[in-house]
Scaffold this motif. Structure first.
Motif, PDB file in Angstrom:
ATOM      1  N   LYS A 230      59.199  -1.094-174.360  1.00 16.77           N
ATOM      2  CA  LYS A 230      59.001   0.200-173.290  1.00 16.77           C
ATOM      3  C   LYS A 230      60.088   0.155-172.776  1.00 16.77           C
ATOM      4  O   LYS A 230      61.505  -0.531-171.849  1.00 16.77           O
ATOM      5  CB  LYS A 230      58.981  -0.704-171.843  1.00 16.77           C
ATOM      6  CG  LYS A 230      58.071   0.044-171.381  1.00 16.77           C
ATOM      7  CD  LYS A 230      56.648   0.946-171.689  1.00 16.77           C
ATOM      8  CE  LYS A 230      56.239   1.728-170.509  1.00 16.77           C
ATOM      9  NZ  LYS A 230      54.819   2.817-170.785  1.00 16.77           N
ATOM     10  N   THR A 231      60.899   1.619-172.910  1.00 17.62           N
ATOM     11  CA  THR A 231      62.525   2.476-172.794  1.00 17.62           C
ATOM     12  C   THR A 231      62.526   2.944-171.755  1.00 17.62           C
ATOM     13  O   THR A 231      60.685   4.434-171.809  1.00 17.62           O
ATOM     14  CB  THR A 231      62.506   3.002-173.918  1.00 17.62           C
ATOM     15  OG1 THR A 231      62.929   1.650-174.773  1.00 17.62           O
ATOM     16  CG2 THR A 231      64.432   3.270-173.768  1.00 17.62           C
ATOM     17  N   ASP A 232      62.680   3.496-170.675  1.00 19.67           N
ATOM     18  CA  ASP A 232      63.031   4.317-169.497  1.00 19.67           C
ATOM     19  C   ASP A 232      64.090   5.456-169.904  1.00 19.67           C
ATOM     20  O   ASP A 232      65.163   5.240-170.306  1.00 19.67           O
ATOM     21  CB  ASP A 232      63.376   3.420-168.596  1.00 19.67           C
ATOM     22  CG  ASP A 232      63.401   4.582-167.333  1.00 19.67           C
ATOM     23  OD1 ASP A 232      62.783   5.323-167.025  1.00 19.67           O
ATOM     24  OD2 ASP A 232      64.876   5.022-166.445  1.00 19.67           O
ATOM     25  N   SER A 235      66.757   7.048-168.036  1.00 20.36           N
ATOM     26  CA  SER A 235      68.190   6.222-168.138  1.00 20.36           C
ATOM     27  C   SER A 235      68.822   5.790-169.278  1.00 20.36           C
ATOM     28  O   SER A 235      69.947   5.649-169.450  1.00 20.36           O
ATOM     29  CB  SER A 235      68.061   4.251-167.776  1.00 20.36           C
ATOM     30  OG  SER A 235      69.043   3.294-167.596  1.00 20.36           O
ATOM     31  N   SER A 264      58.736   7.268-169.503  1.00 21.30           N
ATOM     32  CA  SER A 264      58.935   5.766-170.441  1.00 21.30           C
ATOM     33  C   SER A 264      57.805   5.897-171.075  1.00 21.30           C
ATOM     34  O   SER A 264      56.690   6.368-171.355  1.00 21.30           O
ATOM     35  CB  SER A 264      59.114   4.772-169.246  1.00 21.30           C
ATOM     36  OG  SER A 264      59.704   4.943-168.351  1.00 21.30           O
TER      37      SER A 264
END
Length: 388
Positions: A230-232, A235, A264
């Motif tokens: 899970k990647t924002d 950011s 995300s």
């Protein structure tokens, strides 16, 4: 009998059975003819004395049967032959049709199909053959596609190695010639203090190129998938853009970023970061001072735009090939080594992310869009095919 085809075999079996039944029936009729007693009772006016006469009618019945038997036997034989013909044809015609269709299937005729629509076992057999043949054709088609894919991969590896050899040969030849002239003290190359730093610069450029060639060669082989997490995106992209923003500022280029529409998703962060870094490096390299680079999100995903001379359609077909540089940027100092977009294409395909790279009309420039559909990540991994 074993060598006969199914139609005469069925005919003889059926005819033999019917003739056997006819002969047995006629034999029983002939040999088991009963003795028939004939009783006569007195009529009116003959008194009360009962009269009884018995006659043996067996010889007469036998004689009558002997006269009728040949005709009866002949009619029964004729009927048996006709019934055997009709029955054999009814049974064997569907089988012959299936046999003819399977011969066409053996020749890989894709239009071959058993056209029997009965509900009995023969109809079920025809349906099963049709299903089996369609599955076979689908499996063959998949194998052909896979075979072509492997062939293309092998050819791309060969082309890549040839291109890499060519790209490395040129600077190596130049470096070797410079060093040789310095050793021999020929002409201007006697000034070692001037040309030695140039040689060092050449070696650094070669080392960088070799590193990128090695990285590209690894990507041309099956990639070990990095586990998606899970990647924002806002950011992550902020960290990726920071160094390129500084480079753009030093070159006098305007760098704009707007991640307000970010979200995300689950994806491999290192692979995605490498792909985006190459896109940004490409945009910074080809954007002149005073022009703008924009990085933002739209409804479909991430967009990187840079104001520049649009790439011609003919060149746009080849920009994702290894070591390809447009005609106006053949110099490595201006056009890089031609591996950036090749790496981007390979990485995005490995992550099953689709993309587009098209010219812009207002303002003039190029737009690279990575399609990060939110619904494509609902199962934890992207599911769309890459396309150029």
């Amino acid at each position: 009998m074993k060598r006969l085809k199914i139609y005469p075999k069925t005919f003889f079996y059926t005819l033999g059975l019917l003739l056997f039944i006819v002969l047995v029936a006629h034999a029983l009729l002939y040999f088991l003819t009963p003795q028939v007693p004939l009783e006569l009772t007195p009529g009116p006016g003959q008194g009360d004395i009962p009269l009884l006469w018995k006659f043996n009618l067996t010889p007469y019945i036998t004689q009558m049967i002997q006269k009728v038997l040949p005709m009866s036997l002949g009619c029964c034989v004729l009927i048996s032959v006709l019934c055997s013909l009709l029955f054999s044809k009814q049974i064997t015609v569907p089988v012959k049709q299936i046999s003819a269709v399977t011969e066409r299937m053996a020749q890989m005729d894709k239009t071959a199909a058993c056209e029997l629509h009965t509900k009995d076992e023969i109809g079920m057999l025809a349906d099963n053959i049709n299903g089996l043949y369609q599955n076979l054709l689908a499996a063959i088609e998949k194998l052909e596609i896979e075979k072509q894919r492997v062939r293309d991969m092998e050819q791309s590896k060969v082309d890549f190695m040839r291109a890499a050899s060519h790209e490395l040969k040129t600077p190596l030849t130049a470096l070797n010639a410079t060093l040789e002239n310095m050793i021999l003290g020929i002409g201007k190359y006697r000034n070692i203090d001037v040309y030695l730093p140039q040689c060092k610069e050449m070696t650094e450029r070669l080392a960088e190129m070799i590193q990128e060639v090695l990285e590209a060669s690894k990507l041309s082989s099956p990639i070990k998938s990095e586990a998606p997490v899970k990647t924002d995106l806002p950011s992550l992209l902020s960290r990726i853009c920071e160094p390129y923003e500084q480079i753009a500022k030093a070159r006098g280029t305007i760098f704009k970023r707007d991640f307000s529409g970010g979200f995300s998703v689950e994806l491999p962060p290192r692979m995605f970061s490498k792909a985006v870094s190459n896109i940004l490096a490409n945009a910074v390299s080809y954007t002149e001072a005073g022009k703008t680079i924009s990085v933002y999100f739209n409804d479909s995903g991430l967009v990187v735009e840079n104001e520049c001379a649009p790439i011609p359609s003919e060149a746009l077909r080849h920009v994702f090939e290894p070591f390809y540089r447009p005609d106006y940027a053949r110099c490595q100092d201006d056009g890089g080594n031609g591996l950036g977009l090749y790496l981007v294409d390979t990485l995005l395909k490995a992550m099953h992310l689709s993309y587009s790279f098209r010219p812009m009309e207002q303002p003039l420039g190029m737009r690279f869009a990575i399609h990060l559909y939110r619904e494509a990540f609902e199962d934890g991994r992207p599911n769309r095919e890459s396309r150029g």
